[in-house]
Design an enzyme around this catalytic site. Structure first.
Site, PDB file in Angstrom:
ATOM      1  N   GLU A   1      24.608 -14.651  10.098  1.00  0.00           N
ATOM      2  CA  GLU A   1      23.898 -14.669   8.815  1.00  0.00           C
ATOM      3  C   GLU A   1      22.819 -13.594   8.718  1.00  0.00           C
ATOM      4  O   GLU A   1      22.401 -13.257   7.620  1.00  0.00           O
ATOM      5  CB  GLU A   1      23.306 -16.053   8.528  1.00  0.00           C
ATOM      6  CG  GLU A   1      22.158 -16.421   9.431  1.00  0.00           C
ATOM      7  CD  GLU A   1      21.654 -17.843   9.219  1.00  0.00           C
ATOM      8  OE1 GLU A   1      22.479 -18.740   9.012  1.00  0.00           O
ATOM      9  OE2 GLU A   1      20.433 -18.031   9.267  1.00  0.00           O
TER      10      GLU A   1
ATOM     11  N   HIS B   1      19.662 -21.453  15.657  1.00  0.00           N
ATOM     12  CA  HIS B   1      18.772 -20.492  14.982  1.00  0.00           C
ATOM     13  C   HIS B   1      18.199 -19.430  15.905  1.00  0.00           C
ATOM     14  O   HIS B   1      16.982 -19.176  15.907  1.00  0.00           O
ATOM     15  CB  HIS B   1      17.676 -21.240  14.224  1.00  0.00           C
ATOM     16  CG  HIS B   1      17.469 -20.710  12.834  1.00  0.00           C
ATOM     17  ND1 HIS B   1      16.297 -20.143  12.409  1.00  0.00           N
ATOM     18  CD2 HIS B   1      18.310 -20.647  11.777  1.00  0.00           C
ATOM     19  CE1 HIS B   1      16.424 -19.766  11.138  1.00  0.00           C
ATOM     20  NE2 HIS B   1      17.634 -20.055  10.737  1.00  0.00           N
TER      21      HIS B   1
ATOM     22  N   ASP C   1      22.866 -25.747  14.228  1.00  0.00           N
ATOM     23  CA  ASP C   1      22.336 -24.380  14.179  1.00  0.00           C
ATOM     24  C   ASP C   1      21.197 -24.251  15.192  1.00  0.00           C
ATOM     25  O   ASP C   1      20.172 -24.922  15.062  1.00  0.00           O
ATOM     26  CB  ASP C   1      21.820 -24.113  12.748  1.00  0.00           C
ATOM     27  CG  ASP C   1      21.498 -22.651  12.494  1.00  0.00           C
ATOM     28  OD1 ASP C   1      21.396 -21.878  13.464  1.00  0.00           O
ATOM     29  OD2 ASP C   1      21.335 -22.291  11.307  1.00  0.00           O
TER      30      ASP C   1
ATOM     31  N   GLU D   1      29.103 -23.284   3.672  1.00  0.00           N
ATOM     32  CA  GLU D   1      27.848 -24.055   3.667  1.00  0.00           C
ATOM     33  C   GLU D   1      27.432 -24.334   2.226  1.00  0.00           C
ATOM     34  O   GLU D   1      27.508 -23.449   1.369  1.00  0.00           O
ATOM     35  CB  GLU D   1      26.745 -23.251   4.365  1.00  0.00           C
ATOM     36  CG  GLU D   1      25.413 -23.979   4.426  1.00  0.00           C
ATOM     37  CD  GLU D   1      24.331 -23.152   5.117  1.00  0.00           C
ATOM     38  OE1 GLU D   1      24.400 -21.906   5.071  1.00  0.00           O
ATOM     39  OE2 GLU D   1      23.421 -23.750   5.707  1.00  0.00           O
TER      40      GLU D   1
ATOM     41  N   ARG E   1      29.945 -15.776  10.083  1.00  0.00           N
ATOM     42  CA  ARG E   1      28.935 -16.545   9.378  1.00  0.00           C
ATOM     43  C   ARG E   1      28.090 -15.572   8.571  1.00  0.00           C
ATOM     44  O   ARG E   1      26.995 -15.190   8.983  1.00  0.00           O
ATOM     45  CB  ARG E   1      28.098 -17.241  10.448  1.00  0.00           C
ATOM     46  CG  ARG E   1      26.892 -17.884   9.936  1.00  0.00           C
ATOM     47  CD  ARG E   1      27.127 -19.330   9.787  1.00  0.00           C
ATOM     48  NE  ARG E   1      25.973 -19.964   9.202  1.00  0.00           N
ATOM     49  CZ  ARG E   1      26.021 -20.510   8.008  1.00  0.00           C
ATOM     50  NH1 ARG E   1      27.123 -20.476   7.293  1.00  0.00           N
ATOM     51  NH2 ARG E   1      24.956 -21.109   7.528  1.00  0.00           N
TER      52      ARG E   1
ATOM     53  N   ARG F   1      25.942 -30.701   8.932  1.00  0.00           N
ATOM     54  CA  ARG F   1      25.134 -30.041   9.950  1.00  0.00           C
ATOM     55  C   ARG F   1      23.982 -30.967  10.341  1.00  0.00           C
ATOM     56  O   ARG F   1      23.268 -31.463   9.464  1.00  0.00           O
ATOM     57  CB  ARG F   1      24.573 -28.733   9.385  1.00  0.00           C
ATOM     58  CG  ARG F   1      23.794 -27.929  10.380  1.00  0.00           C
ATOM     59  CD  ARG F   1      23.151 -26.717   9.735  1.00  0.00           C
ATOM     60  NE  ARG F   1      21.780 -26.992   9.361  1.00  0.00           N
ATOM     61  CZ  ARG F   1      20.852 -26.042   9.161  1.00  0.00           C
ATOM     62  NH1 ARG F   1      21.176 -24.774   9.284  1.00  0.00           N
ATOM     63  NH2 ARG F   1      19.630 -26.360   8.821  1.00  0.00           N
TER      64      ARG F   1
ATOM     65  N   GLU G   1      26.060 -22.780  15.826  1.00  0.00           N
ATOM     66  CA  GLU G   1      25.693 -21.558  15.098  1.00  0.00           C
ATOM     67  C   GLU G   1      24.525 -20.838  15.754  1.00  0.00           C
ATOM     68  O   GLU G   1      23.570 -21.476  16.212  1.00  0.00           O
ATOM     69  CB  GLU G   1      25.321 -21.973  13.667  1.00  0.00           C
ATOM     70  CG  GLU G   1      24.873 -20.826  12.800  1.00  0.00           C
ATOM     71  CD  GLU G   1      24.468 -21.306  11.415  1.00  0.00           C
ATOM     72  OE1 GLU G   1      24.848 -22.427  11.019  1.00  0.00           O
ATOM     73  OE2 GLU G   1      23.755 -20.557  10.733  1.00  0.00           O
TER      74      GLU G   1
ATOM     75  N   TRP H   1      12.316 -17.290  15.130  1.00  0.00           N
ATOM     76  CA  TRP H   1      12.373 -18.447  14.235  1.00  0.00           C
ATOM     77  C   TRP H   1      13.737 -18.711  13.796  1.00  0.00           C
ATOM     78  O   TRP H   1      14.710 -18.652  13.766  1.00  0.00           O
ATOM     79  CB  TRP H   1      11.484 -18.262  12.993  1.00  0.00           C
ATOM     80  CG  TRP H   1      11.612 -19.494  12.133  1.00  0.00           C
ATOM     81  CD1 TRP H   1      11.036 -20.725  12.360  1.00  0.00           C
ATOM     82  CD2 TRP H   1      12.418 -19.656  10.971  1.00  0.00           C
ATOM     83  NE1 TRP H   1      11.435 -21.620  11.403  1.00  0.00           N
ATOM     84  CE2 TRP H   1      12.288 -21.008  10.532  1.00  0.00           C
ATOM     85  CE3 TRP H   1      13.267 -18.810  10.242  1.00  0.00           C
ATOM     86  CZ2 TRP H   1      12.949 -21.525   9.404  1.00  0.00           C
ATOM     87  CZ3 TRP H   1      13.925 -19.301   9.127  1.00  0.00           C
ATOM     88  CH2 TRP H   1      13.767 -20.643   8.711  1.00  0.00           C
TER      89      TRP H   1
ATOM     90  N   TYR I   1      13.853 -26.523  14.201  1.00  0.00           N
ATOM     91  CA  TYR I   1      14.346 -25.751  13.071  1.00  0.00           C
ATOM     92  C   TYR I   1      15.145 -26.651  12.112  1.00  0.00           C
ATOM     93  O   TYR I   1      15.910 -27.513  12.545  1.00  0.00           O
ATOM     94  CB  TYR I   1      15.245 -24.601  13.562  1.00  0.00           C
ATOM     95  CG  TYR I   1      16.163 -24.168  12.481  1.00  0.00           C
ATOM     96  CD1 TYR I   1      15.667 -23.410  11.415  1.00  0.00           C
ATOM     97  CD2 TYR I   1      17.478 -24.609  12.434  1.00  0.00           C
ATOM     98  CE1 TYR I   1      16.492 -23.087  10.358  1.00  0.00           C
ATOM     99  CE2 TYR I   1      18.300 -24.282  11.383  1.00  0.00           C
ATOM    100  CZ  TYR I   1      17.801 -23.521  10.352  1.00  0.00           C
ATOM    101  OH  TYR I   1      18.600 -23.221   9.299  1.00  0.00           O
TER     102      TYR I   1
HETATM  103  C1  CS2 Z   1      20.045 -21.263   7.951  1.00  0.00           C
HETATM  104  C2  CS2 Z   1      19.326 -20.683   6.787  1.00  0.00           C
HETATM  105  O1  CS2 Z   1      21.636 -22.111   6.484  1.00  0.00           O
HETATM  106  C3  CS2 Z   1      21.427 -21.731   7.614  1.00  0.00           C
HETATM  107  O2  CS2 Z   1      22.245 -21.725   8.498  1.00  0.00           O
HETATM  108  O3  CS2 Z   1      20.030 -20.568   9.131  1.00  0.00           O
HETATM  109  O4  CS2 Z   1      18.762 -21.747   6.098  1.00  0.00           O
HETATM  110  C4  CS2 Z   1      18.258 -19.635   7.100  1.00  0.00           C
HETATM  111  O5  CS2 Z   1      17.227 -20.197   7.839  1.00  0.00           O
HETATM  112  C5  CS2 Z   1      17.752 -19.079   5.820  1.00  0.00           C
HETATM  113  O6  CS2 Z   1      18.823 -18.551   5.103  1.00  0.00           O
HETATM  114  C6  CS2 Z   1      16.685 -18.040   6.019  1.00  0.00           C
HETATM  115  O7  CS2 Z   1      16.375 -17.474   4.800  1.00  0.00           O
HETATM  116 MG    MG Z   2      21.890 -20.558  10.131  1.00  0.00          MG
END
Ligand code: CS2
Ligand code: MG
Length: 410
Positions: free
Chosen positions: A270, A220, A218, A347, A291, A149, A244, A410, A161
């Site tokens: 997630e 985010h 990602d 991941e 995911r 990633r 993502e 965020w 991010y």
């Molecule tokens: C992230 C995470 O791994 C990922 O894809 O989006 O690191 C996420 O920011 C954290 O799990 C938040 O706790």
């Molecule tokens: Mg993520």
């Protein structure tokens, strides 16, 4: 055949970061572990388990995994949500662990046995600029990863991010989402600069590292539907494994729009936690990868159900595995990865060595693939003495603000 639950303990420790662990013990002294870590909101799940779930478990038969899941889900009346589903997940994992230890089988065997020899994992690479990112990618490639990633600080924005503060120098443990310093750290965000820079980053990455390495990214949750559509379209020439969280997950209409404009594979989920959140995205073929994490999606029992629904639509798994999923949750994910047919990728952000002083795992890593190991149950042991050295420390995820000060995702 019964295995009566004698105790349910909630263990909180912070070996480099906070983890909440549920430990169930049967009358015969068989122990099962479950991950209950909800990053930045750890104590809410700890209380839910300690105050509201543990009393319901004492005296129950640990073998009755499905029945216990349904009981905890339905009898609470208040359904879903990250706190509830993480608490249920911890119980579910611990029960699978106990069943494995009682039968002498690793959990993946109880789930139907191995469908593959190992789980393809992706690692993280990030950098303060392309040169720094290049060092980070080369370090991951040298470790044997086949999927990486990429996140980079956007010029003029100073951050982004998923970037460690300062130069990463290829370091393995550079980026940690939750910050221990005080309340939420605030980061700046500028979608216009980001949208201009990401295609340049991927063009550079393909020129530098060639066509074979799987590249992921990602966003985010930070883009509007049309911005996400533009990014997905602009990244098409660089053949991403996935993009993502291009938009906030709670708006399925946004993904319809992205789909109209691009064939870049999408991964979402997630921050979702149930099959009811995923169903519309799966049934309308709006995503390519589920995911989700075992820890936040009701455990092995429930996530398996989500993956099975996804399989009907040729959608694959892409389990969440950041550092805020504890080694217990990571292990549970690996057992599922090995067993299901529609596995996609896992991941693996890799925990700090301190975390492994508390959690002894049996998983193995080789050439970009992981295997959960053949220990009975989940294959993780919790060291109370080590944990006592690392008491809970409050830590928060960052917040993001636009240039004019508006709070952003965020
Ligand atoms: C992230 C995470 O791994 C990922 O894809 O989006 O690191 C996420 O920011 C954290 O799990 C938040 O706790
Ligand atoms: Mg993520």
């Amino acid at each position: 055949m019964t295995a009566t639950i004698r105790s349910a303990e909630v263990l909180i420790s912070s070996p480099s970061r906070n983890f909440v662990t549920l430990r169930l013990t049967t009358e015969d002294g068989v122990v099962g572990l479950g991950d209950a870590t909800l990053n930045g909101r750890e104590l809410a799940v700890a209380s839910y388990l300690r105050d509201h779930v543990a009393p319901l478990l004492i005296g129950r038969d640990a073998h009755r995994i499905e029945d216990t899941w349904q009981l905890l889900y339905r009898s609470a009346y208040w359904r879903r949500g990250p706190v509830t589903m993480t608490a249920i997940a911890a119980v579910d994992m611990a029960l699978w662990d106990i069943k494995g230890r009682l039968t002498g089988l690793p959990v993946y065997q109880l789930l139907g046995g191995a469908s593959r020899t190992g789980a393809l994992v992706y690692a993280h690479a990030s950098g303060a600029d392309l040169e720094d990112l290049g060092d980070s990618v080369r370090a991951r490639l040298a470790e044997g990863y086949r999927a990486i990633r990429l996140q980079v600080a956007v010029p003029g924005m100073g951050s982004g991010y998923g970037i460690s503060s300062g130069r990463s120098t290829g370091g393995r443990y550079a980026y940690e989402p939750a910050k221990r310093a005080g309340l939420a750290v605030e980061e700046g965000w500028d979608s216009a600069r980001y949208l201009r820079y990401m295609p340049r980053m991927f063009e550079w990455a393909r020129a530098e590292f060639g066509p074979d390495v799987a590249l992921l990214h990602d966003a985010h949750h930070r883009l509007t539907p049309m911005q996400a559509a533009r990014l997905a379209r602009d990244l098409e020439p660089f053949d991403l494994f996935w993009l993502e969280d291009c938009t906030p997950a709670e708006n399925p209409e946004a993904l319809r729009l992205v789909r109209q404009h691009s064939v870049t594979p999408l991964a979402i989920g997630e921050v979702m936690n149930s099959i009811w959140d995923f169903a519309p995205l799966i049934q309308e073929q709006l995503i390519d990868f589920v995911r989700a994490s075992v820890t936040h999606t009701g455990g092995i029992t429930h996530l398996r159900r989500v993956f099975d629904l996804a399989a009907l639509h040729q959608i694959r798994s892409g389990s969440h595995g950041p550092t805020d999923i504890s080694p217990v949750g990571m292990s549970a994910a690996l057992h599922l990865d090995l067993a299901i047919h529609n596995f996609g990728i896992q991941e693996y952000m890799a925990h700090q060595p301190l975390a492994h002083e508390v959690f002894r795992t049996s998983w193995t890593y080789q050439d970009g693939m992981m295997h959960p190991g053949d220990e009975p149950g989940l294959g993780v042991d919790y060291d109370d003495d080590a944990a006592a050295r690392f008491p809970y420390e409050p830590a928060y995820l960052p917040a993001a603000r636009l240039i004019d000060g508006t709070v952003h995702d965020w």
